[in-house]
Design a protein around this motif. Structure first.
Motif, short mmCIF file in Angstrom:
data_model
loop_
_atom_site.label_atom_id
_atom_site.label_comp_id
_atom_site.label_asym_id
_atom_site.label_seq_id
_atom_site.Cartn_x
_atom_site.Cartn_y
_atom_site.Cartn_z
N TYR A 139 -8.38 6.66 7.60
CA TYR A 139 -8.27 5.26 8.03
C TYR A 139 -7.08 4.57 7.36
N LEU A 140 -6.96 4.69 6.05
CA LEU A 140 -5.86 4.05 5.35
C LEU A 140 -4.52 4.63 5.79
N ALA A 141 -4.46 5.94 6.00
CA ALA A 141 -3.21 6.56 6.44
C ALA A 141 -2.81 6.06 7.82
N ASP A 142 -3.79 5.92 8.71
CA ASP A 142 -3.49 5.48 10.08
C ASP A 142 -3.11 4.00 10.13
N VAL A 143 -3.77 3.18 9.33
CA VAL A 143 -3.57 1.73 9.40
C VAL A 143 -2.42 1.28 8.49
N VAL A 144 -2.58 1.53 7.21
CA VAL A 144 -1.54 1.10 6.25
C VAL A 144 -0.30 1.98 6.39
N GLY A 145 -0.52 3.29 6.50
CA GLY A 145 0.61 4.21 6.57
C GLY A 145 1.53 3.95 7.75
N ALA A 146 0.98 3.46 8.84
CA ALA A 146 1.79 3.19 10.04
C ALA A 146 2.48 1.84 9.98
N HIS A 147 2.16 1.02 8.96
CA HIS A 147 2.74 -0.33 8.87
C HIS A 147 3.24 -0.62 7.46
N VAL A 148 3.77 0.40 6.79
CA VAL A 148 4.14 0.22 5.38
C VAL A 148 5.25 -0.81 5.19
N ASP A 149 6.14 -0.94 6.18
CA ASP A 149 7.23 -1.91 6.06
C ASP A 149 7.23 -2.89 7.23
N ASP A 150 6.04 -3.17 7.77
CA ASP A 150 5.89 -4.06 8.92
C ASP A 150 6.05 -5.51 8.47
N PRO A 151 7.06 -6.22 8.96
CA PRO A 151 7.27 -7.60 8.52
C PRO A 151 6.19 -8.57 8.97
N ARG A 152 5.29 -8.12 9.85
CA ARG A 152 4.21 -8.99 10.32
C ARG A 152 3.06 -9.07 9.32
N ILE A 153 3.05 -8.19 8.32
CA ILE A 153 1.97 -8.14 7.34
C ILE A 153 2.34 -9.01 6.14
N TYR A 154 1.52 -10.01 5.84
CA TYR A 154 1.73 -10.82 4.65
C TYR A 154 1.19 -10.11 3.41
N ALA A 155 0.02 -9.51 3.53
CA ALA A 155 -0.62 -8.77 2.44
C ALA A 155 -1.72 -7.91 3.04
N TRP A 156 -2.13 -6.90 2.29
CA TRP A 156 -3.28 -6.08 2.65
C TRP A 156 -4.45 -6.46 1.75
N ASP A 157 -5.55 -6.88 2.34
CA ASP A 157 -6.77 -7.16 1.58
C ASP A 157 -7.58 -5.87 1.54
N LEU A 158 -7.60 -5.23 0.37
CA LEU A 158 -8.29 -3.95 0.26
C LEU A 158 -9.76 -4.05 0.61
N CYS A 159 -10.41 -5.14 0.18
CA CYS A 159 -11.84 -5.25 0.43
C CYS A 159 -12.28 -6.69 0.32
N ASN A 160 -13.10 -7.12 1.24
CA ASN A 160 -13.70 -8.44 1.18
C ASN A 160 -14.94 -8.43 0.30
N GLU A 161 -14.93 -9.24 -0.73
CA GLU A 161 -16.07 -9.55 -1.59
C GLU A 161 -16.83 -8.34 -2.12
N PRO A 162 -16.13 -7.48 -2.88
CA PRO A 162 -16.85 -6.42 -3.59
C PRO A 162 -17.54 -6.99 -4.83
N LEU A 163 -18.28 -6.15 -5.52
CA LEU A 163 -18.89 -6.49 -6.82
C LEU A 163 -19.83 -7.68 -6.73
N MET A 164 -20.45 -7.88 -5.59
CA MET A 164 -21.29 -9.07 -5.40
C MET A 164 -22.73 -8.77 -5.81
N GLY A 165 -22.96 -8.90 -7.07
CA GLY A 165 -24.30 -8.68 -7.61
C GLY A 165 -24.27 -8.91 -9.11
N ARG A 166 -25.43 -9.00 -9.73
CA ARG A 166 -25.49 -9.24 -11.17
C ARG A 166 -24.83 -8.12 -11.97
N TYR A 167 -24.71 -6.96 -11.35
CA TYR A 167 -24.10 -5.83 -12.04
C TYR A 167 -22.63 -6.09 -12.36
N VAL A 168 -22.02 -7.10 -11.75
CA VAL A 168 -20.62 -7.40 -12.03
C VAL A 168 -20.39 -7.70 -13.51
#
Length: 346
Positions: A139-168
């Motif tokens: 997945y990462l190779a197909d998505v990020v790898g195909a757009h490594v220098d794409d000027p349309r990308i402002y940033a890549w958000d690796l993950c939305n809201e990880p570590l959401m629990g008391r275990y943080v």
């Protein structure tokens, strides 16, 4: 673009209830209409945080990638840069969006696959050695790898809201350790692929989560919600004093790290239009005072969680976060967003 100049919206299409649903039944025509509506109502809109679905890519990679490319083109037509959200760890009991379950990250023996671990450690040799790791790597190779220098990308958000629990807050927690190992691996894969756009992690409003993900973030991202109705499990979000102290703490953390800070999800919802506008003005005002750019959640009515009126499906404690209604009309008073997002002068 400096992070303080980011004025945007999160975007999920109107036609689906979850990430898999949205992408398996992607409607390019409706997306084009909805993005055009957003730009018409909010001409200063310059960044979109667009939620992807690794599950949809796994089921039909070529279709997913074609829809991704077409969508990037739609945003580009309106001079809107994109923050693709690669993975999701926020799970909602009322209207779940889908994403990565913890049992795909925790090391354990799998009798079904014969593998010792479904996900290997980030330093464990071949990056596609374990079953889940292989799926994520493709997945990462197909998505990020195909757009490594794409000027349309402002940033890549690796993950939305990880570590959401008391275990943080538990340094000995195997869950925290596994989740951070996975995020670190995702960061390394994207860097190895040659990604030039900044990498970030969209953290829920928790200072510890922001600090833990700082080492794998080129810019820091967080979700400053002033939860006026007292919901949520973060006490500091329920009062204005607590919320403002939290913002100051995050600014200080970013300053120590020497990194930019952006609110890539913000403005708590409300069923009442006037209340939502009040919350928006307060939240965006506090962000502007501190030089923090904003990506409000969210632009358009959707069947996904908390982006629709009650008649359209389950509604959770955030109530209604969307700005544009299902019929294409703007919620009353919501043009106030333009006070915080001036159109760019050519």
């Amino acid at each position: 673009m400096r992070s303080e100049d980011v004025h945007g919206f999160n975007y999920d299409g109107s036609w689906g209830t979850s990430g898999l649903d949205l992408w398996q039944h992607h409607d390019h025509g409706r997306m084009a209409v909805e993005v055009a509506r957003g730009k018409r109502y909010f001409p200063g809109w310059n960044v979109a945080r667009w939620w992807l679905s690794h599950e949809a890519h796994q089921r039909d990679p070529q279709r997913f990638l074609a829809n991704l490319e077409a969508g990037l083109g739609v945003f580009a037509q309106h001079d809107v840069l994109v923050i693709p959200v690669l993975f999701n760890r926020w799970r909602d009991p009322v209207c779940d969006f889908g994403g990565v379950p913890l049992d795909h990250l925790l090391p354990h023996h799998s009798a079904w696959t014969g593998a010792d671990d479904l996900f290997a450690r980030p330093d464990a040799g071949d990056p596609v050695a374990a079953p889940v790791q292989g799926i994520f790597h493709r997945y990462l190779a197909d998505v990020v790898g195909a757009h490594v220098d794409d000027p349309r990308i402002y940033a890549w958000d690796l993950c939305n809201e990880p570590l959401m629990g008391r275990y943080v807050d538990d340094e000995e927690s195997p869950v925290r350790r596994a989740e951070l190992s996975w995020l670190t691996w995702c960061h390394r894969v994207c860097k190895d692929l040659g990604a030039r756009a900044p990498l970030t992690v969209g953290n829920y409003p928790n200072l510890t989560a922001l600090a833990l993900t700082e080492p794998i973030s080129d810019i820091l991202s967080f979700h400053p919600y002033y939860m006026w109705n007292g919901s949520g499990n973060q006490p500091h979000t329920k009062t204005k004093d607590g919320f403002e102290r939290f913002l100051d703490d995050c600014v200080a953390l970013a300053g120590r790290a020497g990194k930019e800070l952006v609110a890539n999800e913000t403005v708590w919802g409300a069923r009442d239009d006037a209340k939502h506008v009040e919350v928006m003005r307060y939240t965006l005002g506090e962000l502007r005072r501190r030089g923090i750019g904003h990506v409000v959640h969210a632009l358009h009515h959707s069947l996904a969680a908390d982006l629709h009126q009650d008649a359209w499906g389950p509604v959770g404690t955030p109530e209604w976060l969307h700005f544009v209604e299902a019929d294409g009309s703007l919620r009353a008073g919501h043009e106030a967003f333009d006070e915080f997002a001036p159109p760019r002068v050519p």
